[in-house]
Enzyme design. Structure first.
Site, short mmCIF file in Angstrom:
data_model
loop_
_atom_site.label_atom_id
_atom_site.label_comp_id
_atom_site.label_asym_id
_atom_site.label_seq_id
_atom_site.Cartn_x
_atom_site.Cartn_y
_atom_site.Cartn_z
N ASP A 190 26.42 83.89 17.16
CA ASP A 190 26.30 82.53 16.61
C ASP A 190 24.83 82.26 16.38
O ASP A 190 23.95 82.71 17.14
CB ASP A 190 26.93 81.50 17.54
N ASP A 278 31.23 71.45 19.56
CA ASP A 278 30.37 71.97 20.63
C ASP A 278 30.11 70.85 21.63
O ASP A 278 29.37 69.89 21.35
CB ASP A 278 29.05 72.46 20.00
N GLU A 280 28.53 69.85 25.14
CA GLU A 280 27.57 70.23 26.19
C GLU A 280 27.02 68.96 26.83
O GLU A 280 27.19 67.85 26.31
CB GLU A 280 26.44 71.06 25.59
#
Length: 393
Positions: A190, A278, A280
């Site tokens: 990635d 994503d 986080e």
């Protein structure tokens, strides 16, 4: 006038002759004949309605018998012989013969049909039995042609009788697609704007089969190299997917999802992985963006619903075990989504509570790949190339 006729008036001239034995016998026979005729007429008058009703009831059956192939063949064989005999008879005899033939034929045919119906209902006739019964029943001469509207009705009825009964249409159910076989793990990477310009041909030659590319971050940042990296990877034969770095406190989930999808330009082309959310910890505070677990659940669900609405795909969720435990409370509400798990320095990652398994594993951020300057993230797809390609459809 004949002197032996009973209706002859008795005058003095013939009175003596009327009393002879021969004349008396003739007169008695004549009266008996008249009585029989009268009785026969009464019987016919009584039977006529009954016979008419029976014939009306039997008419459809008679038509079917007459239309049967064996009967037609019999009529064709017999017709020339009947015509030849009739040509040799005087006209009055022919007319009388035809009349008696039609009456007797109809009656016997009716009896024959009734026998066929009863026999069929009891045991079911065999083909030879049907042919014998049809051959035994005399075939009446052709009757007068029906009126045009009656002929049309009969033809329509015959057509409907010949047509097979419509069969119920069962709904067609598509067979489920067979599951792709599990193969050896597939290697990928990635990247983001930090990786700069990439030689994707060298990346592909280094054995990498897929990549995730950062598209957007929060509400304002867009990867300036997204198009170059994303389309460059696809051009080199890699399967590619876009990801969004979520910042739940900065704006609504729907707003961030729409902006992400506008940039990502998802295409269902067989080369594109589902969009990625994503998740986080807050880069500034290390926490959960000042939100409760329930609020994080709702924000994530809203984002995923918008992605599903616009692309038809369940988004991939990127997370690490500690974030999922701390900010999502180990919920299993998103177990139906593919999991991209971040877990470094282990031989086999631990699956977070709430997921049954992982699909992608980011196992290091210090990888070295041909065609990329500096370190990059390395990933693995667990189930093999066939299932990776299926996920990209």
């Amino acid at each position: 006038m004949n002197p032996e006729t009973p209706d002859q008036p008795r005058t003095p001239e013939n009175h003596d002759n009327a009393s002879t034995p021969k004349q008396a016998s003739t007169s008695a026979a004549h009266r008996a004949d008249q009585a029989l005729r009268t009785a026969a007429d009464r019987v016919r008058a009584w039977l006529a309605p009954l016979v008419e009703r029976v014939l009306r009831w039997l008419a459809p059956l008679l038509r079917r018998v007459q239309d049967a192939p064996v009967v037609r063949r019999f009529r064709e064989r017999v017709a020339p012989h009947v015509a030849a005999v009739q040509e040799k008879l005087p006209e009055p005899v022919v007319r009388a013969s035809r009349t008696r033939s039609m009456q007797a034929g109809a009656a016997v045919a009716a009896v024959g049909v009734v026998g066929l119906v009863i026999g069929t209902a009891v045991a079911g006739p065999s083909q030879p039995e049907v042919e014998e019964a049809a051959m035994a029943a005399p075939i009446p001469e052709q009757q007068a042609a029906p009126a045009p509207e009656q002929q049309a009705a009969l033809e329509q009825h015959a057509t409907l009788q010949q047509q097979p009964a419509p069969q119920p249409v069962e709904p067609q159910v598509a067979a489920p697609e067979p599951e792709a076989p599990i193969g050896p793990p597939v290697e990928g990477i990635d990247v983001s704007n930090h990786n700069g310009s990439i030689d994707w041909g060298k990346v592909a030659a280094d054995g990498k089969k897929f990549t995730f590319v950062l598209a957007t971050d929060g509400t304002s940042f867009t990867n300036p190299r997204y198009g170059e990296q994303y389309h460059g990877a696809k051009g080199a034969g890699l399967i590619a997917g876009a990801y969004h770095f979520a910042r739940p406190s900065s704006s609504s989930a729907e707003e961030q999802a729409n902006r992400f999808l506008d940039v990502a330009d998802y295409q269902s082309d067989g080369k594109t992985l589902p969009p990625v959310l994503d998740l986080e910890v807050d880069p500034n505070s290390g926490g959960c963006y000042g939100m409760s677990v329930d609020q994080m659940h709702q924000w994530t669900k809203t984002f995923n619903d918008k992605v599903k609405e616009r692309t038809g795909k369940e988004p991939i969720i990127y997370a690490n075990p500690s974030f999922w435990r701390q900010c999502m409370g180990g919920t299993n509400s998103f177990d139906g989504h593919p999991l991209w798990l971040a877990s470094y320095g282990v031989d086999s990652p631990s699956v977070p509570n709430g997921f049954s398994n992982w699909h992608f594993w980011q196992y290091t951020d210090e990888g070295s790949v041909a065609g990329i300057n500096g370190n990059t993230d390395l990933n693995q797809f667990k189930e093999g190339m066939a299932r990776l390609e299926k996920l990209a459809r």
